[in-house]
Design an enzyme around this catalytic site. Sequence first.
Site, PDB file in Angstrom:
ATOM      1  N   LYS A 173      28.361  43.412  59.558  1.00 21.80           N
ATOM      2  CA  LYS A 173      27.974  42.381  59.699  1.00 21.80           C
ATOM      3  C   LYS A 173      29.045  41.168  58.912  1.00 21.80           C
ATOM      4  CE  LYS A 173      25.702  39.200  57.053  1.00 21.80           C
ATOM      5  NZ  LYS A 173      26.434  37.911  57.667  1.00 21.80           N
ATOM      6  N   GLY A 226      31.491  40.156  48.304  1.00 19.53           N
ATOM      7  CA  GLY A 226      31.005  38.760  48.463  1.00 19.53           C
ATOM      8  C   GLY A 226      30.621  38.306  47.139  1.00 19.53           C
ATOM      9  N   THR A 228      28.796  37.668  43.335  1.00 15.92           N
ATOM     10  CA  THR A 228      28.219  38.327  42.312  1.00 15.92           C
ATOM     11  C   THR A 228      26.729  38.355  42.647  1.00 15.92           C
ATOM     12  OG1 THR A 228      30.106  38.256  41.088  1.00 15.92           O
ATOM     13  CG2 THR A 228      27.992  38.699  39.811  1.00 15.92           C
ATOM     14  N   THR A 230      24.934  37.543  45.019  1.00 19.06           N
ATOM     15  CA  THR A 230      24.394  38.348  46.468  1.00 19.06           C
ATOM     16  C   THR A 230      24.516  39.900  45.967  1.00 19.06           C
ATOM     17  OG1 THR A 230      25.406  36.501  47.811  1.00 19.06           O
ATOM     18  CG2 THR A 230      24.692  38.606  48.948  1.00 19.06           C
ATOM     19  N   GLU A 248      32.259  44.598  46.027  1.00 13.40           N
ATOM     20  CA  GLU A 248      33.488  43.880  45.737  1.00 13.40           C
ATOM     21  C   GLU A 248      33.057  42.530  45.720  1.00 13.40           C
ATOM     22  OE1 GLU A 248      35.645  46.965  45.181  1.00 13.40           O
ATOM     23  OE2 GLU A 248      36.281  45.040  44.756  1.00 13.40           O
ATOM     24  N   CYS A 282      39.366  35.985  45.987  1.00 13.81           N
ATOM     25  CA  CYS A 282      39.009  36.440  44.743  1.00 13.81           C
ATOM     26  C   CYS A 282      39.943  36.782  43.802  1.00 13.81           C
ATOM     27  CB  CYS A 282      37.904  37.522  45.011  1.00 13.81           C
ATOM     28  SG  CYS A 282      38.769  39.125  45.846  1.00 13.81           S
ATOM     29  N   GLU A 384      33.178  31.251  38.657  1.00 12.80           N
ATOM     30  CA  GLU A 384      34.053  31.372  39.839  1.00 12.80           C
ATOM     31  C   GLU A 384      33.799  29.983  40.689  1.00 12.80           C
ATOM     32  OE1 GLU A 384      33.329  34.144  42.923  1.00 12.80           O
ATOM     33  OE2 GLU A 384      35.382  34.762  42.783  1.00 12.80           O
TER      34      GLU A 384
HETATM   35  O1  TXE Z   1      29.088  34.830  49.585  1.00 13.61           O
HETATM   36  P1  TXE Z   1      27.870  35.584  49.979  1.00 13.61           P
HETATM   37  P2  TXE Z   1      29.737  33.704  50.368  1.00 13.61           P
HETATM   38  C1  TXE Z   1      32.031  34.182  45.992  1.00 13.61           C
HETATM   39  C2  TXE Z   1      32.619  32.796  45.798  1.00 13.61           C
HETATM   40  C3  TXE Z   1      31.720  32.273  46.806  1.00 13.61           C
HETATM   41  C4  TXE Z   1      30.296  32.889  46.844  1.00 13.61           C
HETATM   42  C5  TXE Z   1      29.670  32.722  47.876  1.00 13.61           C
HETATM   43  O2  TXE Z   1      32.546  32.445  44.624  1.00 13.61           O
HETATM   44  O3  TXE Z   1      31.720  30.785  46.497  1.00 13.61           O
HETATM   45  O4  TXE Z   1      30.896  34.076  46.319  1.00 13.61           O
HETATM   46  O5  TXE Z   1      30.321  32.914  48.971  1.00 13.61           O
HETATM   47  C6  TXE Z   1      25.973  38.184  53.340  1.00 13.61           C
HETATM   48  N1  TXE Z   1      21.664  40.709  51.958  1.00 13.61           N
HETATM   49  N2  TXE Z   1      32.840  35.152  46.945  1.00 13.61           N
HETATM   50  O6  TXE Z   1      28.754  32.606  50.900  1.00 13.61           O
HETATM   51  O7  TXE Z   1      26.690  34.838  50.240  1.00 13.61           O
HETATM   52  C7  TXE Z   1      26.546  36.717  53.917  1.00 13.61           C
HETATM   53  O8  TXE Z   1      26.155  36.488  55.323  1.00 13.61           O
HETATM   54  C8  TXE Z   1      22.612  41.019  52.502  1.00 13.61           C
HETATM   55  C9  TXE Z   1      33.865  35.931  46.451  1.00 13.61           C
HETATM   56  O9  TXE Z   1      30.782  33.898  51.212  1.00 13.61           O
HETATM   57  O10 TXE Z   1      27.851  36.602  49.157  1.00 13.61           O
HETATM   58  C10 TXE Z   1      28.015  37.373  54.176  1.00 13.61           C
HETATM   59  O11 TXE Z   1      28.235  37.980  55.162  1.00 13.61           O
HETATM   60  N3  TXE Z   1      23.860  40.550  52.684  1.00 13.61           N
HETATM   61  C11 TXE Z   1      34.236  37.138  47.518  1.00 13.61           C
HETATM   62  C12 TXE Z   1      28.345  37.981  52.768  1.00 13.61           C
HETATM   63  O12 TXE Z   1      26.992  38.619  52.703  1.00 13.61           O
HETATM   64  C13 TXE Z   1      23.716  39.016  52.557  1.00 13.61           C
HETATM   65  C14 TXE Z   1      34.693  36.587  48.869  1.00 13.61           C
HETATM   66  C15 TXE Z   1      28.915  37.506  51.753  1.00 13.61           C
HETATM   67  O13 TXE Z   1      27.948  36.043  51.641  1.00 13.61           O
HETATM   68  C16 TXE Z   1      23.056  38.517  51.754  1.00 13.61           C
HETATM   69  C17 TXE Z   1      33.498  35.722  49.166  1.00 13.61           C
HETATM   70  C18 TXE Z   1      21.733  39.351  51.576  1.00 13.61           C
HETATM   71  N4  TXE Z   1      20.762  38.730  50.659  1.00 13.61           N
HETATM   72  C19 TXE Z   1      32.929  34.750  48.370  1.00 13.61           C
HETATM   73  N5  TXE Z   1      23.211  37.247  51.668  1.00 13.61           N
HETATM   74  C20 TXE Z   1      35.244  38.244  47.012  1.00 13.61           C
HETATM   75  N6  TXE Z   1      34.944  39.074  46.092  1.00 13.61           N
HETATM   76  O14 TXE Z   1      36.300  38.011  47.660  1.00 13.61           O
HETATM   77  C21 TXE Z   1      24.206  36.827  51.997  1.00 13.61           C
HETATM   78  N7  TXE Z   1      24.785  37.960  52.632  1.00 13.61           N
END
Ligand code: TXE
Length: 482
Positions: A173, A226, A228, A230, A248, A282, A384
């Site tokens: 996904k 994604g 932390t 989540t 990650e 990140c 972050e």
């Molecule tokens: O991440 P999310 P987002 C950090 C950064 C950003 C924050 C939120 O601070 O502001 O995370 O970003 C899926 N069960 N990073 O919104 O929400 C979601 O649909 C399973 C750092 O992108 O974590 C998406 O596909 N999946 C990071 C993915 O998780 C779920 C890069 C990431 O979404 C879910 C990006 C659930 N309950 C953001 N909820 C890095 N380390 O590079 C959401 N998702």
Amino acid sequence: MKKILNYINGELIEPQGQKYIDNYEPATGEVYSLIPDSDHKDVELAVKAAKEAFSSWSQTNKEVRSSYLRKIAEKIKDRQEEFATAESRDNGKPLSLASKVDIPRASHNFSFYSSAIIHFASESHQMELGAINYTLRQPIGIAGCISPWNLPLYLFSWKIAPALAAGNCVVAKPSEITPYTAYLLSEVCVDIGLPKGVLNIVHGYGHKVGSAITEHPEIPIISFTGGTQTGQTIAKVAAPMFKKLSLELGGKNPAIIFEDCDYDKMLETTLRSSFANQGQICLCGSRILVQESIYERFKNDFVAAVKQLNPGDPKAKTTKQGALVSEAHMQKVLAYVKLAKEEGGQVLCGGHQVDLSADGLNGWFVQPTVIEGLDQNCRTNQEEIFGPVVTISPFKDEGEAIAKANSTKYGLAATVWTENLSRSQRMAEQIHAGIVWVNCWLLRDLRTPFGGVKQSGVGREGGFEVLQFFTEPKNVCIKYDK
Ligand code: TXE
């Protein structure tokens, strides 16, 4: 309006519920395509397809699996401009960045693992008493791969490629905010005739599709990148189900600059490590720590250079700063600038939304921002922000630099600028991070493990380590008569 489709069982199909989500273009703020609003029923279809494909795919000769990955890599290269344009339009990043970095690296991820799997070896151990032990590394089953919006295809591909190379099938996904290049990848898989069910891409929201993947009893491996928060949610679901988990997560990375650095190289790279992809990587260095003897010089030179980094049309070749990925994310970033001021910080430049409506761009642009005068323990320096906002602060000596660098709950990456070899090694040993760059940034050798410590995540991606993650080691011990 273009409707993106799911890729399940080798076909591009509509979501079962026939519902769609608006897909916005960050530069214009307008809807430019629709993505499937899938749910657990679509995930169920994908799991069924992956299950049916697993027995043959897992026993397919490595050379054959390798050849499919190589074809995908070549097709992405053939359609490079289309992928880059889609990536830039979906994410808001400059087209030049998508063309130079994101898409070539996504293609390289597939080509790297097409060869890595051929050379993937396992170990054996001989026992004096007359026994030989060897380790069988076997594919596990279905891998759930979930990726974020900041490096959409790059982070999506470097989960999928090793998972498939190792002989697993995948239910993946992408982020619902940047789905387009994952959709183009589906087209490539159809084009090269990837066996049906081997890879399945289900679009939709995290709380619906993402959670259906992480909760599914027939998906024993979860690879997630994604936030932390989540990551914590996913870990709570996966742990009691004894799933293999790679997380990650976020970072709050220090860039540590000593007086004996190569100043011009440091300044040029620190601009990039602060604001590449509008700071939405990140690995960006969002806390800049400068030895006090050169702090004022650095502050003046750095702020003067940052003031030249004006956001613009991501399609324009000269643009170095594009739009932030969504209105909500822009508001989150601007709220942190407000917080920084409340915590006593001085905004030296930027810190506001940029209005490009005169150019027909009604999207979400933020002027790159530099803030000084904040304590390391304040929220601005602890949380972050994930946008074009960095803080700068001085340090006296190595001891203070290490204390400041290690003062957050994260530990993903760090950069150290010094021409003193011993100092660089002393710093590398003491910094809490999974990656330490010395006199460079974002130089990635895919053979090396990638990942963070503390709340930056669990497990490693990249290299042969991730092939070990996507296989199950079985020790076979054979007794023989000496
Ligand atoms: O991440 P999310 P987002 C950090 C950064 C950003 C924050 C939120 O601070 O502001 O995370 O970003 C899926 N069960 N990073 O919104 O929400 C979601 O649909 C399973 C750092 O992108 O974590 C998406 O596909 N999946 C990071 C993915 O998780 C779920 C890069 C990431 O979404 C879910 C990006 C659930 N309950 C953001 N909820 C890095 N380390 O590079 C959401 N998702």
